[in-house]
Design an enzyme around this catalytic site. Structure first.
Site, mmCIF file in Angstrom:
data_model
loop_
_atom_site.group_PDB
_atom_site.id
_atom_site.type_symbol
_atom_site.label_atom_id
_atom_site.label_comp_id
_atom_site.label_asym_id
_atom_site.label_seq_id
_atom_site.Cartn_x
_atom_site.Cartn_y
_atom_site.Cartn_z
ATOM 1 N N HIS A 265 0.821 -1.208 0.000
ATOM 2 C CA HIS A 265 0.000 0.000 0.000
ATOM 3 C C HIS A 265 0.853 1.257 0.000
ATOM 4 O O HIS A 265 0.641 2.156 -0.804
ATOM 5 C CB HIS A 265 -0.918 0.006 1.226
ATOM 6 C CG HIS A 265 -1.661 1.293 1.415
ATOM 7 N ND1 HIS A 265 -2.714 1.658 0.614
ATOM 8 C CD2 HIS A 265 -1.492 2.310 2.297
ATOM 9 C CE1 HIS A 265 -3.170 2.844 1.006
ATOM 10 N NE2 HIS A 265 -2.437 3.261 2.033
ATOM 11 N N HIS A 470 -19.521 27.517 22.025
ATOM 12 C CA HIS A 470 -19.855 28.229 20.803
ATOM 13 C C HIS A 470 -19.032 29.502 20.607
ATOM 14 O O HIS A 470 -19.128 30.132 19.550
ATOM 15 C CB HIS A 470 -21.347 28.589 20.793
ATOM 16 C CG HIS A 470 -22.225 27.443 20.403
ATOM 17 N ND1 HIS A 470 -22.186 26.226 21.042
ATOM 18 C CD2 HIS A 470 -23.174 27.319 19.435
ATOM 19 C CE1 HIS A 470 -23.069 25.404 20.495
ATOM 20 N NE2 HIS A 470 -23.672 26.040 19.504
#
Length: 665
Positions: A265, A470
């Site tokens: 890979h 937030h």
């Protein structure tokens, strides 16, 4: 030998040519991923020689089919195929795979060579950007017609793409929007860097995509050219659904010792294994980078075929009344005089949040720039980014200008990039805190020199009661650290108008707009120069004489600093106030301009921003101070938070006095 047998032999020769070129390039570089290009060579061969409408001589032809190698680690698959079919990738380039100056980078990079449609590599970004490209095709066709821009988008995606969350977000939306000209080949080879994917991945991907609303075909190990062609034909016949074609491949086919191994890979096969693999392919030459004449001649038929397709299309396009307008859009040329009258307001307009100012400017810009489109991650009522009377983009209805991404910020970022690659001036909107979810897509836009616009509101503790989760703190510093990205935090209505003008003027870099939730006073427009954003910083208020103290800031904190200026001037201190809406652009100015705004003789400097102080010390110097956030905020009304965290005019003035005393001693 029959014609069928001869054709099969030629097919195999061509497929093995892709494989051996890929093997040799990785081996010479001593770096790369050989196994996946070996396994997927039949897919690339089929697409580029039998399926796709493309022209190597006209790689930017608007009606060409797009190919996206989302499995970007398999980049040699793309480079080998582009060279063989006659694109501008030379054998010299391939021999210098992964070397400085070669367009054949470790992962495909947009703009490095014709035929590379988007930058891929970070898993999930390619397939997600391709969703934006496929959506862009349908939206362009709704405006200009299939005969000018109609095409298909093909993607090769890996197990890793399927595991990344961004691909799930984008694929879900692709199904919802019925993007039936999008076909994805899922390379289910069961191999990742750590070993068999069974270590961490056991879901039924086909059923997941069926749940997304995709048409799914699982070919298993039957991945011969005829079987794949039949699957592609079925995908083309499908209406109302994008298509997923699952291929159970085996990594590094033909390699006696690396077949189906993780080592194939991400590592070269090794010289001995290369020799053995070529023997398994019955390769007539062991010399590296050997290309059989017969194979090359067959591949290069794509040039003549593409020229015929392009000429036929060009004749139709030149007779189409919309061709000139389409050329303008695709060239990223804005309509003449579009920004001749940028909206301005004066102080009598009252308190206006910059997100609200942005909404007004979006309506003005949308009227001037028809290719301006955008949407939000389910936050349009908060980000105020809807284009009035623009209509919504829905399944089968692609003529609208407002996109609804759902709560998929990461997918939104990649799709916005795909839309911009298609020719639109597209923006995506959300709260600044959620730029964390979009960082990879923003970074890819910057790498690609793509003029995507990312609109973020609720840009500070000023958003108030939603609290630390937030309230963005480190996000501005993170975004500003990204090369080739303009981060603009305007201090009021007029800077916001100029910020949108600046974003739309860009052709080679993305823009982030960081906008306030809370209302801000409007500065006298005469004090906000036309080049405020392009220059990055300017003197908003100056002292009577040479300044002995400079206060600087961005966004809402410019107003907090201005309150401090008034207090300091009452004490007879000569203070200059500098608004710095775009630190990125200011850093690019010549030293003379920088010194005119921040004179070196004035060492008493204070920066004010309700975010991380990182990056500000460059501008305040060793004697200065930065009034900033050192924690994650709190849940309370905005006014209370500004007082609590030291952003009142009095608190800033006190910090400034301390700096001034220090520099005087």
């Amino acid at each position: 030998m029959s014609v069928t047998t001869e054709r099969a032999a030629l097919d195999e020769l061509c497929i093995n040519t892709i494989r051996t070129l890929s093997i040799d390039a990785v081996q010479k570089a001593n770096s790369g991923h050989p196994g996946t290009p070996m396994a997927l060579a039949p897919v690339a061969y089929l697409l580029y020689t039998r399926v796709m409408r493309h022209s190597p001589e006209h790689a930017d032809w608007p009606a060409r089919d797009r190919f996206v190698l989302s499995a970007g680690h398999a980049s040699m698959l793309l480079y080998s195929t582009l060279h063989l079919t006659g694109y501008g990738v030379s054998l010299h380039d391939i021999k210098n795979f992964r070397q400085l100056g070669s367009p054949c980078a470790g992962h495909p990079e947009y703009g490095h060579a014709p035929g590379i449609e988007t930058t891929t590599g970070p898993l999930g970004q390619g397939i997600s950007t391709a969703v934006g490209m496929a959506l862009g095709e349908r939206m362009l066709a709704a405006r200009f017609g299939d005969e000018l821009v109609g095409h298909h988008t093909y993607v090769i995606a890996s197990d890793g793409d399927m595991e990344e969350g961004v691909a799930s977000e984008a694929s879900s939306l692709a199904g919802h929007l019925a993007l039936d000209r999008l076909t994805v080949f899922y390379d289910d080879n069961h191999i990742s860097i750590e070993g068999d994917t069974a270590l961490a991945f056991s879901e039924d991907v086909g059923k997941r995509y069926e749940a997304y609303g995709w048409h799914v075909q699982n070919l298993g190990e039957d991945i011969g050219l005829d079987s794949m062609q039949a699957a592609i034909d079925a995908a083309h016949a499908e209406t109302g659904r994008p298509s997923l074609i699952i291929l159970r491949t085996h990594i590094a086919p033909g390699s006696p010792n690396k077949h189906d191994t993780a080592s194939a890979h991400g590592s070269p096969l090794g010289e001995e294994e290369v020799r053995l693999t070529k023997e398994a392919y019955d390769w007539s030459s062991q010399e590296p980078f050997f290309i059989p004449d017969e194979a090359l001649a067959h591949f290069r038929q794509a040039v003549d075929r593409g020229r015929e397709l392009y000429d036929e299309w060009q004749q139709a396009a030149s007779a189409n009344g919309q061709w000139d307008e389409l050329q303008r859009v695709l060239a990223r040329r804005l309509p003449g005089g579009w920004d001749a009258d940028v909206p301005r307001k004066g102080p009598d307009a009252g308190m206006i949040a910059t997100r609200k100012a942005s909404n007004e400017i979006i309506q003005w810009a949308a009227a001037q720039v028809p290719e301006l489109i955008g949407g939000s991650a389910d936050l349009a009522p908060s980000t105020l980014t809807l284009i009035n009377d623009g209509g919504s983009v829905e399944a089968g209805e692609y003529g609208g200008r407002n996109l609804h991404f759902g709560i998929r910020e990461h997918g939104m970022g990649a799709i916005v990039n795909g839309l911009n690659l298609s020719g639109f001036r597209a923006f995506g909107a959300g709260f600044l805190i959620f730029s964390d979810y979009m960082k990879a897509a923003i970074r890819i836009a910057a790498i690609m020199h793509l003029p995507s616009t990312f609109v973020f509101t609720h840009d500070s503790i000023g958003l108030g009661e939603d609290g630390p989760t937030h309230q963005p703190i480190e996000q501005l510093a993170t975004l500003r650290a990204t090369p080739n990205l303009d981060v603009v935090r305007p201090a009021g209505f007029n800077e916001t108008a100029l910020a949108w003008q600046h974003a739309l003027r860009q052709t080679d870099r993305p823009t982030v707009l960081a906008l306030s939730r809370q209302g801000l006073p409007v500065w006298d427009p005469r004090g906000v120069p036309d080049d405020a954003i392009m220059r990055g910083a300017y003197v908003l208020h100056d002292a009577d004489g040479d300044p002995e103290l400079i206060l600087m800031g961005t966004g809402s904190e410019v107003h907090q600093a201005n309150a401090a200026v008034k207090l300091l001037e009452e004490d007879g201190i000569r203070v200059r106030l500098v608004s710095m809406p775009c630190l990125d652009r200011f850093a690019e100015q010549d030293q003379a301009y920088i010194d005119s705004v921040l004179p070196p003789a004035c060492r008493a400097r204070v920066a004010v921003e309700a975010a991380s102080p990182l990056g500000w010390h460059r501008w305040v110097g060793p004697d200065g101070d930065v009034v900033a956030m050192e924690g994650f905020g709190a849940s309370a009304p905005a006014k209370v938070l500004y007082e609590h965290f030291g952003f009142s005019g009095q608190a800033i003035a006190d910090r400034a006095r301390a700096v001034l005393e220090r520099t005087r001693s």
